[in-house]
Design a protein around this motif. Structure first.
Motif, PDB file in Angstrom:
ATOM      1  N   ALA A  82       0.781  -1.216   0.097  1.00 35.76           N
ATOM      2  CA  ALA A  82       0.138  -0.002   0.123  1.00 35.76           C
ATOM      3  C   ALA A  82       0.911   1.198   0.093  1.00 35.76           C
ATOM      4  O   ALA A  82       0.131   2.339  -0.039  1.00 35.76           O
ATOM      5  CB  ALA A  82      -0.988   0.184   1.318  1.00 35.76           C
ATOM      6  N   ALA A  83       2.263   1.069  -0.020  1.00 32.35           N
ATOM      7  CA  ALA A  83       3.058   2.301  -0.084  1.00 32.35           C
ATOM      8  C   ALA A  83       2.951   2.854  -1.291  1.00 32.35           C
ATOM      9  O   ALA A  83       3.489   4.225  -1.761  1.00 32.35           O
ATOM     10  CB  ALA A  83       4.739   1.955   0.240  1.00 32.35           C
ATOM     11  N   PHE A  84       2.442   2.124  -2.375  1.00 33.22           N
ATOM     12  CA  PHE A  84       2.303   2.693  -3.795  1.00 33.22           C
ATOM     13  C   PHE A  84       0.810   3.079  -4.312  1.00 33.22           C
ATOM     14  O   PHE A  84       0.139   2.178  -3.921  1.00 33.22           O
ATOM     15  CB  PHE A  84       3.088   1.641  -4.795  1.00 33.22           C
ATOM     16  N   SER A  85       0.470   4.055  -4.912  1.00 28.50           N
ATOM     17  CA  SER A  85      -0.828   4.589  -4.987  1.00 28.50           C
ATOM     18  C   SER A  85      -1.473   3.327  -5.829  1.00 28.50           C
ATOM     19  O   SER A  85      -2.916   3.426  -5.590  1.00 28.50           O
ATOM     20  CB  SER A  85      -0.703   5.979  -5.691  1.00 28.50           C
ATOM     21  N   VAL A  86      -1.032   2.790  -7.123  1.00 29.39           N
ATOM     22  CA  VAL A  86      -1.747   1.940  -7.954  1.00 29.39           C
ATOM     23  C   VAL A  86      -2.331   0.950  -6.902  1.00 29.39           C
ATOM     24  O   VAL A  86      -3.217   0.316  -7.232  1.00 29.39           O
ATOM     25  CB  VAL A  86      -0.705   1.403  -8.847  1.00 29.39           C
ATOM     26  N   ASN A  87      -1.561   0.512  -5.884  1.00 23.38           N
ATOM     27  CA  ASN A  87      -2.122  -0.662  -5.020  1.00 23.38           C
ATOM     28  C   ASN A  87      -3.054   0.184  -3.906  1.00 23.38           C
ATOM     29  O   ASN A  87      -3.906  -1.055  -3.524  1.00 23.38           O
ATOM     30  CB  ASN A  87      -0.965  -1.404  -4.374  1.00 23.38           C
ATOM     31  N   GLN A  88      -2.996   1.076  -3.493  1.00 21.56           N
ATOM     32  CA  GLN A  88      -4.139   1.702  -2.839  1.00 21.56           C
ATOM     33  C   GLN A  88      -5.469   1.437  -3.322  1.00 21.56           C
ATOM     34  O   GLN A  88      -6.416   1.066  -2.740  1.00 21.56           O
ATOM     35  CB  GLN A  88      -3.682   3.012  -2.451  1.00 21.56           C
ATOM     36  N   ASP A  89      -5.463   2.012  -4.768  1.00 21.56           N
ATOM     37  CA  ASP A  89      -6.971   1.690  -5.488  1.00 21.56           C
ATOM     38  C   ASP A  89      -7.191   0.362  -5.365  1.00 21.56           C
ATOM     39  O   ASP A  89      -8.369  -0.133  -5.105  1.00 21.56           O
ATOM     40  CB  ASP A  89      -6.680   2.242  -6.996  1.00 21.56           C
ATOM     41  N   MET A  90      -6.254  -0.568  -5.776  1.00 19.95           N
ATOM     42  CA  MET A  90      -6.674  -1.857  -5.938  1.00 19.95           C
ATOM     43  C   MET A  90      -7.058  -2.607  -4.736  1.00 19.95           C
ATOM     44  O   MET A  90      -7.894  -3.407  -4.581  1.00 19.95           O
ATOM     45  CB  MET A  90      -5.381  -2.687  -6.368  1.00 19.95           C
ATOM     46  N   ILE A  91      -6.527  -2.239  -3.434  1.00 18.73           N
ATOM     47  CA  ILE A  91      -6.724  -2.990  -2.189  1.00 18.73           C
ATOM     48  C   ILE A  91      -8.299  -2.612  -1.580  1.00 18.73           C
ATOM     49  O   ILE A  91      -9.193  -3.036  -1.195  1.00 18.73           O
ATOM     50  CB  ILE A  91      -5.802  -2.479  -1.109  1.00 18.73           C
ATOM     51  N   ARG A  92      -8.573  -1.032  -2.159  1.00 17.94           N
ATOM     52  CA  ARG A  92      -9.922  -0.386  -1.909  1.00 17.94           C
ATOM     53  C   ARG A  92     -10.653  -1.277  -2.811  1.00 17.94           C
ATOM     54  O   ARG A  92     -12.013  -1.793  -2.123  1.00 17.94           O
ATOM     55  CB  ARG A  92      -9.898   0.824  -2.104  1.00 17.94           C
ATOM     56  N   ASN A  93     -10.793  -1.530  -3.989  1.00 12.12           N
ATOM     57  CA  ASN A  93     -11.700  -2.350  -4.826  1.00 12.12           C
ATOM     58  C   ASN A  93     -11.800  -3.794  -4.503  1.00 12.12           C
ATOM     59  O   ASN A  93     -12.811  -4.180  -4.849  1.00 12.12           O
ATOM     60  CB  ASN A  93     -11.300  -2.146  -6.320  1.00 12.12           C
ATOM     61  N   LEU A  94     -10.765  -4.369  -3.617  1.00 11.71           N
ATOM     62  CA  LEU A  94     -11.037  -5.557  -3.369  1.00 11.71           C
ATOM     63  C   LEU A  94     -11.528  -5.919  -1.810  1.00 11.71           C
ATOM     64  O   LEU A  94     -11.676  -6.755  -1.258  1.00 11.71           O
ATOM     65  CB  LEU A  94      -9.381  -6.239  -3.204  1.00 11.71           C
ATOM     66  N   ASP A  95     -11.997  -4.401  -1.458  1.00 10.34           N
ATOM     67  CA  ASP A  95     -12.819  -4.557  -0.067  1.00 10.34           C
ATOM     68  C   ASP A  95     -11.879  -4.744   1.059  1.00 10.34           C
ATOM     69  O   ASP A  95     -12.138  -5.094   2.150  1.00 10.34           O
ATOM     70  CB  ASP A  95     -13.810  -5.528  -0.064  1.00 10.34           C
ATOM     71  N   GLY A  96     -10.539  -4.478   0.788  1.00  9.16           N
ATOM     72  CA  GLY A  96      -9.465  -4.660   1.913  1.00  9.16           C
ATOM     73  C   GLY A  96      -9.570  -3.545   3.194  1.00  9.16           C
ATOM     74  O   GLY A  96      -9.213  -3.878   4.214  1.00  9.16           O
ATOM     75  N   LEU A  97     -10.160  -2.419   2.697  1.00  8.87           N
ATOM     76  CA  LEU A  97     -10.202  -1.513   3.641  1.00  8.87           C
ATOM     77  C   LEU A  97     -10.977  -1.888   4.939  1.00  8.87           C
ATOM     78  O   LEU A  97     -10.892  -1.709   5.879  1.00  8.87           O
ATOM     79  CB  LEU A  97     -10.535   0.013   3.082  1.00  8.87           C
TER      80      LEU A  97
END
Length: 304
Positions: free
Chosen positions: A86-101
């Motif tokens: 999550a230190a990289f912005s592209v993965n921040q979106d991906m984790i959100r879209n995977l319901d990781g938050l």
């Protein structure tokens, strides 16, 4: 049989974590060693996007693992891996879209401090994304509880303060922290230098919002004057002066309506905003401080 099954589950989880970690390392190498986020700060920006990305399938498996296991060691290692990605912005979106938050946020109220700490760290990295903040904001009250209940100066408390720093950069979610201003000021009074610096980052962000001023001024902090001293750590002193300058500016902008409220002798208002000889003496002494930024903030206070 139960112990054997548990060992098998842990071994499988370890294999998944190792695979994800290897994928992450290879991805970082391919990305040319993209910049990692340094220690959180008020001015901190989101890391630059990279054309490379960690495998989405690996991230999804890690999130599913967090949902499926109650083993704190596995949870901790999985959260570390998610946090790194999550230190990289592209993965921040991906984790959100995977319901990781929501999965990670649900772990903030657990009873294992190390797991809670790692969950806070993961959300801290994820909070550098504005869309992520819109989802993370529902956990602010729980994060405040984590800060309040954690041992003073602990890594858990600092992790919570770092997340609150990022979530308070804009005024959008300040109202969720109003009731915890006394708690934050108490941590400021009792904490170590490292803790004081981190909690001041939150307080400075909140103090910039005029809507928070009355809540600050009513709080009682008898030891507040101790922060305005030539011998204090420069980072602490500078942030304490910015805090005082923000509060005095907002109090003055309120005009006479601010005086109508009753403030106790030990209140922030009585210490900073009345014609207080002790505070005035502190400021006069700080005019001779060698740091130009410190002197700039002193002048800002004196001229308001």
């Amino acid at each position: 049989m139960g112990e054997r099954r548990g060992a098998v589950v842990r071994a499988a989880a370890a294999g998944l974590l190792l695979g994800a970690a290897a994928c992450y390392c290879l991805w970082r190498r391919a990305a040319g060693g993209g910049r990692r986020r340094g220690p959180p700060a008020v001015e901190e920006k989101s890391p630059p996007e990279s054309p490379h990305t960690m495998d989405a399938d690996a991230l999804q498996k890690l999130i599913h693992l967090l949902q499926a296991t109650d083993d704190p060691l596995i949870q901790e290692q999985a959260l570390i891996t998610v946090s790194n990605s999550a230190a990289f912005s592209v993965n921040q979106d991906m984790i959100r879209n995977l319901d990781g938050l929501s999965v990670i946020g649900g772990m903030l109220s657990g009873c294992v401090p190390k797991v809670t700490e790692k969950a806070l760290n993961a959300l801290n990295n994820l909070s550098m994304n504005i869309k992520n903040q819109e989802e993370i904001q529902v956990y602010i009250e729980q994060v405040c509880k984590n800060v309040e209940s954690a041992p003073l100066n602990s890594d858990l408390q600092l992790a919570g303060l770092r997340l609150l720093t990022n979530m308070s950069v804009t005024s959008d979610y300040h109202h969720k922290m109003i009731n915890k201003i006394p708690c934050l000021l108490r941590v400021l009074s009792e904490g170590s230098e490292r803790t004081q610096i981190q909690v001041l980052k939150v307080l400075v962000n909140l103090s910039a919002n005029p809507a928070m001023t009355r809540h600050f001024l009513r709080a009682q902090v008898p030891s507040l004057l101790l922060l305005f001293d030539n011998r204090i750590n420069r980072d602490i002193l500078l942030r304490a002066l910015v805090l005082a300058a923000n509060l005095k500016k907002n109090a003055n902008n309120e005009g006479g309506s601010m005086i109508q409220d009753q403030y106790s002798e030990d209140s922030v208002f009585s210490i900073l905003c009345r014609d207080s000889t002790p505070f005035a003496q502190k400021l006069a002494s700080l005019l001779h401080h060698p740091d130009p930024e410190v002197k700039e903030q002193v002048v800002r206070i004196l001229t308001q």
